[in-house]
Write a protein that holds these residues in place. Structure first.
Motif, PDB file in Angstrom:
ATOM      1  N   GLY A  30       0.805  -1.332  -0.014  1.00  0.00           N
ATOM      2  CA  GLY A  30      -0.064   0.005   0.063  1.00  0.00           C
ATOM      3  C   GLY A  30       0.774   1.300  -0.070  1.00  0.00           C
ATOM      4  N   LEU A  31       1.934   1.246  -0.382  1.00  0.00           N
ATOM      5  CA  LEU A  31       2.695   2.421  -0.445  1.00  0.00           C
ATOM      6  C   LEU A  31       2.416   3.431  -1.562  1.00  0.00           C
ATOM      7  CD1 LEU A  31       4.674   0.804   1.553  1.00  0.00           C
ATOM      8  CD2 LEU A  31       6.781   1.975   0.210  1.00  0.00           C
ATOM      9  N   GLU A  32       2.723   4.608  -1.325  1.00  0.00           N
ATOM     10  CA  GLU A  32       2.185   5.410  -2.517  1.00  0.00           C
ATOM     11  C   GLU A  32       2.940   5.248  -3.817  1.00  0.00           C
ATOM     12  OE1 GLU A  32       2.360  10.321  -3.412  1.00  0.00           O
ATOM     13  OE2 GLU A  32       2.949   9.553  -1.563  1.00  0.00           O
ATOM     14  N   SER A  33       2.103   5.237  -4.921  1.00  0.00           N
ATOM     15  CA  SER A  33       2.569   4.937  -6.099  1.00  0.00           C
ATOM     16  C   SER A  33       3.986   5.809  -6.446  1.00  0.00           C
ATOM     17  CB  SER A  33       1.760   4.995  -7.074  1.00  0.00           C
ATOM     18  OG  SER A  33       1.052   6.152  -7.477  1.00  0.00           O
ATOM     19  N   SER A  34       3.934   7.047  -6.397  1.00  0.00           N
ATOM     20  CA  SER A  34       5.074   7.872  -6.855  1.00  0.00           C
ATOM     21  C   SER A  34       6.339   7.691  -5.687  1.00  0.00           C
ATOM     22  CB  SER A  34       4.711   9.264  -6.362  1.00  0.00           C
ATOM     23  OG  SER A  34       4.560   9.540  -5.113  1.00  0.00           O
ATOM     24  N   LEU A  35       6.207   7.044  -4.903  1.00  0.00           N
ATOM     25  CA  LEU A  35       7.375   6.757  -3.668  1.00  0.00           C
ATOM     26  C   LEU A  35       7.750   5.028  -4.379  1.00  0.00           C
ATOM     27  CD1 LEU A  35       9.005   6.911  -1.283  1.00  0.00           C
ATOM     28  CD2 LEU A  35       7.432   5.869  -0.112  1.00  0.00           C
ATOM     29  N   VAL A  36       6.798   4.178  -4.729  1.00  0.00           N
ATOM     30  CA  VAL A  36       7.205   2.948  -5.332  1.00  0.00           C
ATOM     31  C   VAL A  36       7.942   3.266  -6.580  1.00  0.00           C
ATOM     32  CG1 VAL A  36       6.335   0.806  -6.260  1.00  0.00           C
ATOM     33  CG2 VAL A  36       5.053   1.909  -4.339  1.00  0.00           C
TER      34      VAL A  36
ATOM     35  N   LYS B  42       6.334   9.469 -18.059  1.00  0.00           N
ATOM     36  CA  LYS B  42       5.118   9.622 -17.113  1.00  0.00           C
ATOM     37  C   LYS B  42       4.261   8.467 -17.320  1.00  0.00           C
ATOM     38  CE  LYS B  42       4.888  14.696 -17.059  1.00  0.00           C
ATOM     39  NZ  LYS B  42       5.959  14.883 -18.158  1.00  0.00           N
ATOM     40  N   GLU B  43       3.755   8.221 -15.895  1.00  0.00           N
ATOM     41  CA  GLU B  43       2.691   7.114 -15.721  1.00  0.00           C
ATOM     42  C   GLU B  43       1.596   7.309 -17.090  1.00  0.00           C
ATOM     43  OE1 GLU B  43       1.878   6.098 -11.793  1.00  0.00           O
ATOM     44  OE2 GLU B  43       0.033   5.001 -12.408  1.00  0.00           O
ATOM     45  N   GLY B  44       1.248   6.317 -17.821  1.00  0.00           N
ATOM     46  CA  GLY B  44       0.200   6.644 -18.875  1.00  0.00           C
ATOM     47  C   GLY B  44       0.501   6.750 -20.148  1.00  0.00           C
ATOM     48  N   ASP B  45       2.096   7.136 -20.338  1.00  0.00           N
ATOM     49  CA  ASP B  45       2.686   7.467 -21.468  1.00  0.00           C
ATOM     50  C   ASP B  45       2.579   6.242 -22.427  1.00  0.00           C
ATOM     51  OD1 ASP B  45       3.034  10.006 -21.105  1.00  0.00           O
ATOM     52  OD2 ASP B  45       5.026   9.815 -20.558  1.00  0.00           O
ATOM     53  N   LEU B  46       2.373   6.225 -23.704  1.00  0.00           N
ATOM     54  CA  LEU B  46       2.599   5.517 -24.637  1.00  0.00           C
ATOM     55  C   LEU B  46       3.960   5.755 -25.167  1.00  0.00           C
ATOM     56  CD1 LEU B  46       1.759   3.462 -26.972  1.00  0.00           C
ATOM     57  CD2 LEU B  46       1.098   5.394 -28.392  1.00  0.00           C
ATOM     58  N   TRP B  47       4.831   4.624 -25.185  1.00  0.00           N
ATOM     59  CA  TRP B  47       6.353   4.650 -25.296  1.00  0.00           C
ATOM     60  C   TRP B  47       6.743   4.625 -26.743  1.00  0.00           C
ATOM     61  CZ3 TRP B  47      10.359   1.294 -22.268  1.00  0.00           C
ATOM     62  CH2 TRP B  47      11.628   1.706 -22.950  1.00  0.00           C
ATOM     63  N   LEU B  48       7.385   5.356 -27.524  1.00  0.00           N
ATOM     64  CA  LEU B  48       7.697   4.864 -28.938  1.00  0.00           C
ATOM     65  C   LEU B  48       9.166   4.735 -28.990  1.00  0.00           C
ATOM     66  CD1 LEU B  48       4.793   6.329 -29.480  1.00  0.00           C
ATOM     67  CD2 LEU B  48       5.915   7.512 -31.354  1.00  0.00           C
ATOM     68  N   THR B  49       9.631   3.445 -29.396  1.00  0.00           N
ATOM     69  CA  THR B  49      10.836   3.294 -29.194  1.00  0.00           C
ATOM     70  C   THR B  49      11.434   2.275 -30.517  1.00  0.00           C
ATOM     71  OG1 THR B  49      12.701   2.433 -27.982  1.00  0.00           O
ATOM     72  CG2 THR B  49      10.628   1.517 -27.834  1.00  0.00           C
ATOM     73  N   VAL B  50      12.620   2.159 -30.853  1.00  0.00           N
ATOM     74  CA  VAL B  50      13.224   1.121 -31.548  1.00  0.00           C
ATOM     75  C   VAL B  50      13.761  -0.061 -30.845  1.00  0.00           C
ATOM     76  CG1 VAL B  50      13.395   2.680 -33.478  1.00  0.00           C
ATOM     77  CG2 VAL B  50      15.454   2.134 -31.920  1.00  0.00           C
ATOM     78  N   GLN B  51      13.738   0.059 -29.636  1.00  0.00           N
ATOM     79  CA  GLN B  51      14.284  -1.124 -28.733  1.00  0.00           C
ATOM     80  C   GLN B  51      13.344  -2.291 -28.684  1.00  0.00           C
ATOM     81  OE1 GLN B  51      17.268  -1.019 -27.935  1.00  0.00           O
ATOM     82  NE2 GLN B  51      17.934   1.069 -27.766  1.00  0.00           N
ATOM     83  N   ALA B  61       7.128  -1.716 -17.551  1.00  0.00           N
ATOM     84  CA  ALA B  61       6.566  -2.218 -16.220  1.00  0.00           C
ATOM     85  C   ALA B  61       6.673  -1.479 -15.121  1.00  0.00           C
ATOM     86  CB  ALA B  61       6.653  -3.656 -16.098  1.00  0.00           C
ATOM     87  N   LEU B  62       7.931  -1.001 -14.973  1.00  0.00           N
ATOM     88  CA  LEU B  62       8.428  -0.340 -13.588  1.00  0.00           C
ATOM     89  C   LEU B  62       8.034   1.044 -13.664  1.00  0.00           C
ATOM     90  CD1 LEU B  62      12.230  -0.973 -13.107  1.00  0.00           C
ATOM     91  CD2 LEU B  62      10.310  -1.969 -11.881  1.00  0.00           C
ATOM     92  N   VAL B  63       7.655   1.768 -14.671  1.00  0.00           N
ATOM     93  CA  VAL B  63       7.188   3.130 -14.687  1.00  0.00           C
ATOM     94  C   VAL B  63       5.797   3.022 -15.010  1.00  0.00           C
ATOM     95  CG1 VAL B  63       9.349   4.227 -14.759  1.00  0.00           C
ATOM     96  CG2 VAL B  63       8.274   3.580 -16.866  1.00  0.00           C
ATOM     97  N   ASN B  64       5.138   1.721 -15.043  1.00  0.00           N
ATOM     98  CA  ASN B  64       3.685   1.913 -15.549  1.00  0.00           C
ATOM     99  C   ASN B  64       3.305   2.764 -16.667  1.00  0.00           C
ATOM    100  OD1 ASN B  64       3.171   0.636 -12.908  1.00  0.00           O
ATOM    101  ND2 ASN B  64       2.983   2.574 -11.877  1.00  0.00           N
ATOM    102  N   MET B  65       3.687   2.158 -17.502  1.00  0.00           N
ATOM    103  CA  MET B  65       3.395   2.632 -19.121  1.00  0.00           C
ATOM    104  C   MET B  65       2.467   1.802 -19.639  1.00  0.00           C
ATOM    105  SD  MET B  65       6.273   4.709 -20.799  1.00  0.00           S
ATOM    106  CE  MET B  65       7.906   3.721 -20.469  1.00  0.00           C
ATOM    107  N   PRO B  66       1.225   1.819 -20.139  1.00  0.00           N
ATOM    108  CA  PRO B  66       0.349   0.878 -20.527  1.00  0.00           C
ATOM    109  C   PRO B  66       0.442   0.266 -21.881  1.00  0.00           C
ATOM    110  CG  PRO B  66      -0.493   3.069 -21.236  1.00  0.00           C
ATOM    111  CD  PRO B  66       0.757   3.550 -20.287  1.00  0.00           C
ATOM    112  N   ALA B  67       1.842   0.928 -22.818  1.00  0.00           N
ATOM    113  CA  ALA B  67       1.918   0.297 -24.182  1.00  0.00           C
ATOM    114  C   ALA B  67       3.236   0.944 -24.805  1.00  0.00           C
ATOM    115  CB  ALA B  67       0.778   0.609 -25.156  1.00  0.00           C
ATOM    116  N   ILE B  68       3.796  -0.157 -25.552  1.00  0.00           N
ATOM    117  CA  ILE B  68       5.079   0.362 -26.005  1.00  0.00           C
ATOM    118  C   ILE B  68       4.657   0.203 -27.713  1.00  0.00           C
ATOM    119  CG2 ILE B  68       7.387  -0.400 -26.836  1.00  0.00           C
ATOM    120  CD1 ILE B  68       7.451  -1.723 -23.975  1.00  0.00           C
ATOM    121  N   LEU B  69       5.167   1.059 -28.302  1.00  0.00           N
ATOM    122  CA  LEU B  69       4.903   1.271 -29.802  1.00  0.00           C
ATOM    123  C   LEU B  69       6.405   1.270 -30.387  1.00  0.00           C
ATOM    124  CD1 LEU B  69       3.333   1.381 -32.353  1.00  0.00           C
ATOM    125  CD2 LEU B  69       3.289   3.849 -32.033  1.00  0.00           C
TER     126      LEU B  69
END
Lengths: 136, 109
Positions: A30-36, B42-51, B61-69
């Motif tokens: 339940g940690l805040e998402s910006s901190l995670v 930013k979280e929610g960004d669509l990421w455009l890349t060649v990787q 996954a780490l930064v919570n992006m919904p999709a990679i293009l």
């Protein structure tokens, strides 16, 4: 709570898994998402450094009510010049690593930017110990 | 706008992570250096890349992006597709350049 991981230095496909597990665990707690996010980015940078430069290593994550510590130990080549390594854009990564999008010279700067505490002990030819601390 | 709506509007090919098609896209980030992407996207960004490899997926996954293009006809590795399924991050491809896609995306976001 303590979590321990062994990072395989030769396995590019599994690189970053420890960071992913820690991120998931902190989210579930339940940690805040910006901190995670901050913790996940800093840890991923450190974990990738272990894979890319140090042939893997060990990670110990210790969580208390108010503080998270990530201790990362490797027996890699060590860092010759820490001040230089802390500069954005400086990297010793080889061409193959750079082609994969690593080696931007942002690893240590990102670790510093996203953590509340960064301590590095390194001995050339012996290894490196990185400690990342986060206020919760 | 959802990933699914963008996929249809921009005629993109979905290669994996279909479970994530309902996720919202709130912005766009373009870049191929993983550390920069982690720091600046930013979280929610669509990421455009060649990787087109698995580490790209790990970063998304780490930064919570919904999709990679993946642009310019780059195809994902099998490991990347598998990881996209696990993480429910949509993996899209196009033959167009990042610039062309950015211009097109600007009309929708």
């Amino acid at each position: 709570m303590t979590l321990c991981f062994t990072v395989d230095g030769n396995d590019f496909l599994r690189a970053g898994e420890a960071s992913a597990v820690v991120k998931r665990t902190l989210k579930q707690l339940g940690l805040e998402s910006s901190l995670v996010r901050k913790i996940a980015i800093a840890m991923y940078e450190a974990e990738m450094n272990m894979v890319l430069h140090a042939n893997g290593g060990n990670i110990k994550v210790t969580l208390s009510d108010t503080y998270l510590t990530i201790q990362m130990m490797d027996t890699g080549p060590g860092i010759k010049d820490i001040d230089l390594a802390m500069q954005e854009g400086y990297s010793t990564a080889n061409q193959k690593i750079r082609e994969l999008g690593f080696g931007a010279g942002m690893g240590l700067p990102n670790m510093k930017r996203y953590s509340d505490e960064l301590k590095i002990k390194t001995v050339v030819g012996v290894g490196t110990e990185v400690l990342l601390g986060f206020k919760l | 706008m959802t990933v699914e709506e963008l996929t249809k509007q921009l005629n993109l090919t979905c290669m994996g992570g279909k479970k994530g098609l309902g996720k919202e896209v709130t912005g766009v980030y373009i870049g191929d250096l993983l550390s920069l992407v982690m720091a600046r996207s930013k979280e929610g960004d669509l990421w455009l890349t060649v990787q087109g490899h698995i580490n790209t997926l790990a970063v998304a996954a780490l930064v919570n992006m919904p999709a990679i293009l993946l642009v310019e006809g780059i195809l994902p590795t099998d490991e990347m597709i598998q990881k996209a399924e696990e993480e429910a991050i949509v993996l899209l491809t196009t033959h167009k350049t990042a610039y062309e896609m950015a211009c097109a995306l600007n009309k929708w976001l």
